[in-house]
Motif scaffolding. Structure first.
Motif, short mmCIF file in Angstrom:
data_model
loop_
_atom_site.label_atom_id
_atom_site.label_comp_id
_atom_site.label_asym_id
_atom_site.label_seq_id
_atom_site.Cartn_x
_atom_site.Cartn_y
_atom_site.Cartn_z
N TRP A 120 0.85 -1.20 0.00
CA TRP A 120 0.00 0.00 0.00
C TRP A 120 0.88 1.24 0.00
O TRP A 120 1.77 1.38 0.84
CB TRP A 120 -0.88 0.02 1.24
CG TRP A 120 -1.77 -1.17 1.38
CD1 TRP A 120 -1.44 -2.38 1.93
CD2 TRP A 120 -3.12 -1.30 0.93
NE1 TRP A 120 -2.51 -3.23 1.86
CE2 TRP A 120 -3.55 -2.61 1.26
CE3 TRP A 120 -4.00 -0.43 0.28
CZ2 TRP A 120 -4.84 -3.06 0.96
CZ3 TRP A 120 -5.28 -0.88 0.00
CH2 TRP A 120 -5.69 -2.18 0.33
N PRO A 163 0.18 8.31 -1.70
CA PRO A 163 0.79 9.34 -2.56
C PRO A 163 1.01 10.64 -1.79
O PRO A 163 0.27 10.94 -0.84
CB PRO A 163 -0.22 9.54 -3.69
CG PRO A 163 -1.20 8.42 -3.57
CD PRO A 163 -1.17 7.96 -2.16
N SER A 210 -1.31 15.70 -4.53
CA SER A 210 -2.30 15.24 -5.50
C SER A 210 -1.71 15.15 -6.89
O SER A 210 -2.02 14.26 -7.66
CB SER A 210 -3.50 16.20 -5.54
OG SER A 210 -4.15 16.25 -4.31
N ALA A 227 3.03 6.91 -10.27
CA ALA A 227 2.97 5.75 -11.15
C ALA A 227 4.32 5.02 -11.18
O ALA A 227 4.37 3.79 -11.19
CB ALA A 227 2.56 6.19 -12.56
N GLU A 228 5.40 5.79 -11.17
CA GLU A 228 6.72 5.16 -11.18
C GLU A 228 6.99 4.43 -9.87
O GLU A 228 7.58 3.35 -9.87
CB GLU A 228 7.80 6.21 -11.43
CG GLU A 228 7.70 6.83 -12.79
CD GLU A 228 8.86 7.74 -13.09
OE1 GLU A 228 8.61 8.82 -13.63
OE2 GLU A 228 10.00 7.38 -12.77
N ALA A 276 4.76 3.04 -7.94
CA ALA A 276 3.96 1.81 -7.94
C ALA A 276 4.60 0.76 -8.85
O ALA A 276 4.71 -0.41 -8.48
CB ALA A 276 2.53 2.12 -8.39
N ALA A 277 5.04 1.20 -10.02
CA ALA A 277 5.67 0.25 -10.95
C ALA A 277 6.96 -0.31 -10.37
O ALA A 277 7.26 -1.49 -10.51
CB ALA A 277 5.93 0.95 -12.29
N ASP A 302 6.21 -2.89 -7.61
CA ASP A 302 5.74 -4.11 -8.24
C ASP A 302 6.92 -4.90 -8.84
O ASP A 302 7.07 -6.09 -8.60
CB ASP A 302 4.74 -3.74 -9.34
CG ASP A 302 4.15 -4.96 -10.03
OD1 ASP A 302 3.13 -5.47 -9.54
OD2 ASP A 302 4.73 -5.39 -11.04
N VAL A 352 -0.09 -3.74 -6.07
CA VAL A 352 0.22 -2.44 -5.47
C VAL A 352 -1.07 -1.65 -5.43
O VAL A 352 -1.82 -1.60 -6.41
CB VAL A 352 1.29 -1.69 -6.28
CG1 VAL A 352 1.62 -0.36 -5.61
CG2 VAL A 352 2.55 -2.53 -6.40
N ARG A 353 -1.35 -1.09 -4.27
CA ARG A 353 -2.60 -0.34 -4.07
C ARG A 353 -2.27 1.03 -3.52
O ARG A 353 -1.31 1.19 -2.77
CB ARG A 353 -3.49 -1.06 -3.05
CG ARG A 353 -3.88 -2.47 -3.45
CD ARG A 353 -5.09 -2.42 -4.36
NE ARG A 353 -5.52 -3.74 -4.76
CZ ARG A 353 -5.22 -4.30 -5.94
NH1 ARG A 353 -4.44 -3.67 -6.78
NH2 ARG A 353 -5.70 -5.48 -6.27
N LEU A 354 -3.07 2.01 -3.87
CA LEU A 354 -2.91 3.34 -3.29
C LEU A 354 -3.83 3.46 -2.08
O LEU A 354 -4.96 2.96 -2.09
CB LEU A 354 -3.24 4.44 -4.30
CG LEU A 354 -2.37 4.44 -5.57
CD1 LEU A 354 -2.75 5.63 -6.46
CD2 LEU A 354 -0.89 4.51 -5.22
N LEU A 366 -5.40 6.45 0.18
CA LEU A 366 -5.54 7.91 0.18
C LEU A 366 -5.84 8.47 1.56
O LEU A 366 -5.73 9.67 1.80
CB LEU A 366 -6.67 8.33 -0.77
CG LEU A 366 -6.53 7.88 -2.24
CD1 LEU A 366 -7.72 8.37 -3.05
CD2 LEU A 366 -5.24 8.41 -2.84
N ASP A 367 -6.25 7.58 2.47
CA ASP A 367 -6.67 8.05 3.79
C ASP A 367 -5.95 7.25 4.85
O ASP A 367 -6.02 6.02 4.84
CB ASP A 367 -8.19 7.87 3.93
CG ASP A 367 -8.71 8.33 5.29
OD1 ASP A 367 -8.18 9.34 5.80
OD2 ASP A 367 -9.58 7.65 5.85
N PRO A 382 -4.25 11.16 4.61
CA PRO A 382 -3.39 11.76 3.60
C PRO A 382 -1.93 11.80 4.05
O PRO A 382 -1.65 11.85 5.25
CB PRO A 382 -3.94 13.18 3.43
CG PRO A 382 -4.70 13.46 4.67
CD PRO A 382 -5.20 12.13 5.17
N TRP A 383 -1.04 11.79 3.08
CA TRP A 383 0.39 11.88 3.37
C TRP A 383 0.70 13.23 4.01
O TRP A 383 0.04 14.24 3.73
CB TRP A 383 1.21 11.73 2.09
CG TRP A 383 2.68 11.72 2.32
CD1 TRP A 383 3.43 10.66 2.75
CD2 TRP A 383 3.60 12.80 2.11
NE1 TRP A 383 4.76 11.03 2.83
CE2 TRP A 383 4.89 12.33 2.44
CE3 TRP A 383 3.45 14.12 1.68
CZ2 TRP A 383 6.02 13.14 2.37
CZ3 TRP A 383 4.57 14.92 1.60
CH2 TRP A 383 5.84 14.43 1.94
#
Lengths: 316, 191
Positions: free
Chosen positions: B60, B63, B66, B72-73, B75-76, B79, B92-94, B96-97, B99-100
């Motif tokens: 997890w 990010p 926003s 994306a990089e 996450a890739a 993976d 791979v999951r985002l 959001l809560d 927040p960072w």
């Protein structure tokens, strides 16, 4: 005529050769990037087109009970379009800002808004059940399908106008995001919770320039006042509720008091006057939230959408 | 299912070890824009889970901004690294809560930032961001004069520094200058 089924590699070539000066070396670079076998150490870092670019990657997309999907989608489009269109206006300042630092600042603010727009448009495409992506919604809708308020679409004007517009938008959006942080849709709530912190920087930036120009020389004060006067007729629309906003979001009428109080404090501190001007007329009560826009939106969209429409389905 | 038997405890321990190993792999992935930091240093790696039955790994990520184009990089990369480390089933999951926030940057991350010439954010400085009124004064941007803690120059350590621009080369950084050694430097701003 473009073939929509063109394989990714030849589309890449097409995109590369369409820039005037590129030749075979550029083609080679693009192709090698697209075809690079990713190694364990991350050489061949090329995430776009891999599926990882989804701004809601792996986020639970289920709709909370009691929320109407069509309404939520329409609401996310309204907020997402506001952010997308203002992001486009802000990045128009690149190469045109008074100083390099301001150019970087305005582009940074635009980037925040663009990020918020990506999340909101993606959420809209999920919530309405169409499965449309952020790109489908940003690049393939027509002018009357955009739901942004007219405040964000008018041309940039001079620096004072753009600062005045940013002050009005960031103040209002900051108050709205605070309220939306508790929204029943977890995605919208998360976008808002992060957005609150980003919008605080936007408000600070717009406030600082309003003070600096308003409290600067008589000429800078005159220009800043003119900027406020010109943008103020667009403020009322931000407090005018569309039925969708009442049903699924925050009634914008509730924003009026805190926003006017905050704006009034900034304007007074800057030694300027809160404009006493009538709101910009609507068309039989319809405005941006109904898809009724000023003539400025069409050319903006033409620029925003031209590359995507010239190369449909292109990947790189 | 955790049971009271010795065999059950052994299974749980084995999964924990696998989970820790998977965490180590994901935690070592460098940030694409601040490669001296790992995703764990940055507080972007929120969690790693390993399914005890299938062995599937889920990582997890939270990010940062926003509009951060590096998500994306990241996450890739996570993976790719997990697969290269031998985990066949990776997701791979985002997340959001919550927040960072720059408060999630670890002490090690702050040390690495300073060592790379980038002033780290003030610890705990993110708390008031976004709440309350925006300041209505145009005070000097120099630290030491404001109420906030001074920003030390990452080159010479002097506290006589000033902000040149709140926005810099990436969304998370501001541009500063040291008035003692005259060197400009970047600073990760609190959010």
């Amino acid at each position: 005529m473009h073939d929509h089924t063109t394989p990714a590699t030849s589309t890449t070539t097409q995109a590369a050769t369409s820039t005037a000066t590129s030749g075979t070396e550029d083609d080679h670079v693009y192709l090698s990037l697209a075809e690079a076998a990713p190694g364990p150490e991350g050489e061949g870092r090329w995430a776009y087109g891999t599926g990882f670019a989804d701004p809601l990657l792996g986020v639970d997309t289920a709709l909370p009970a009691g929320l109407d999907g069509a309404d939520l989608a329409a609401y996310c489009l309204m907020l997402g379009d506001d952010a997308l269109i203002l992001a486009q206006r802000l990045i128009e300042w690149c190469t045109r800002a008074p100083e390099l630092e301001e150019e970087v600042a305005l582009a940074n603010l635009g980037l925040d808004l663009l990020g918020q727009a990506r999340l909101l448009l993606t959420r809209a495409g999920q919530a309405d059940g169409t499965g449309r992506s952020e790109d489908d919604l940003a690049y393939w809708r027509e002018e009357h399908e955009f739901r942004n308020v007219r405040l964000v679409e008018t041309p940039n004007g001079d620096f004072a106008y753009s600062i005045a517009r940013l002050l009005l938008f960031a103040t209002t959006r900051g108050v709205l995001y605070e309220a939306l942080s508790a929204h029943p849709d977890p995605v919208l709530a998360a976008v808002a919770a992060r957005g609150v912190k980003e919008l605080a920087y936007h408000r600070e930036y717009a406030t600082a320039w309003t003070l600096r120009l308003g409290d600067g020389t008589p000429y800078s004060a005159e220009r800043m006042q003119a900027g406020l006067d010109a943008v103020w007729p667009l403020l009322e629309e931000l407090f005018t509720a569309h039925p969708v906003e009442r049903r699924v979001g925050v009634d914008p009428a509730e924003l009026r008091e805190p926003v006017l109080r905050a704006l009034g404090a900034v304007v007074a501190e800057a030694g300027l006057t809160v404009p006493d001007v009538p709101p910009l007329a609507t068309v039989l009560g319809r405005a941006g939230r109904d898809g009724v826009h000023t003539e400025a939106l069409g050319p903006l969209l033409a620029e925003l959408q031209v590359v995507a429409r010239a190369h449909p389905g292109a990947t790189w | 299912m955790v049971t009271g038997t010795a065999a059950g405890a052994g299974v749980v321990a084995a999964v924990d070890t696998v989970r820790d190993q998977a965490w180590e792999v994901a935690a070592a992935v460098p940030d694409p824009e601040l490669p001296m930091l790992t995703l764990a240093d940055l507080g972007v790696l929120a969690d790693v889970e390993v399914d005890g039955g299938s062995g599937a790994v889920t990582a997890w990520l939270t990010p940062t901004y926003s509009g951060c184009p590096a998500v994306a990089e990241m996450a890739a990369d996570v993976d790719r690294r997990l697969r290269a480390a031998g985990y066949p089933d990776v997701r791979v999951r985002l997340r959001l809560d919550p927040p960072w926030s720059t408060d999630l940057i670890t002490a090690e991350g702050r040390r690495k930032l300073a060592a790379a010439g980038i002033a780290p954010p003030r610890p705990g400085g993110a708390a008031p961001a976004g709440r309350g009124p925006v300041p209505l004064t145009l005070g000097p941007a120099r630290t030491g004069t404001a109420t906030a803690a001074p920003v030390a120059c990452p080159h010479c350590g002097d506290a006589d520094t000033e902000e040149l621009s709140r926005f810099g080369s990436t969304a998370c950084k501001a541009l500063w200058r040291c008035r003692a050694c005259r060197e400009p430097f970047e600073r990760v701003k609190e959010i």
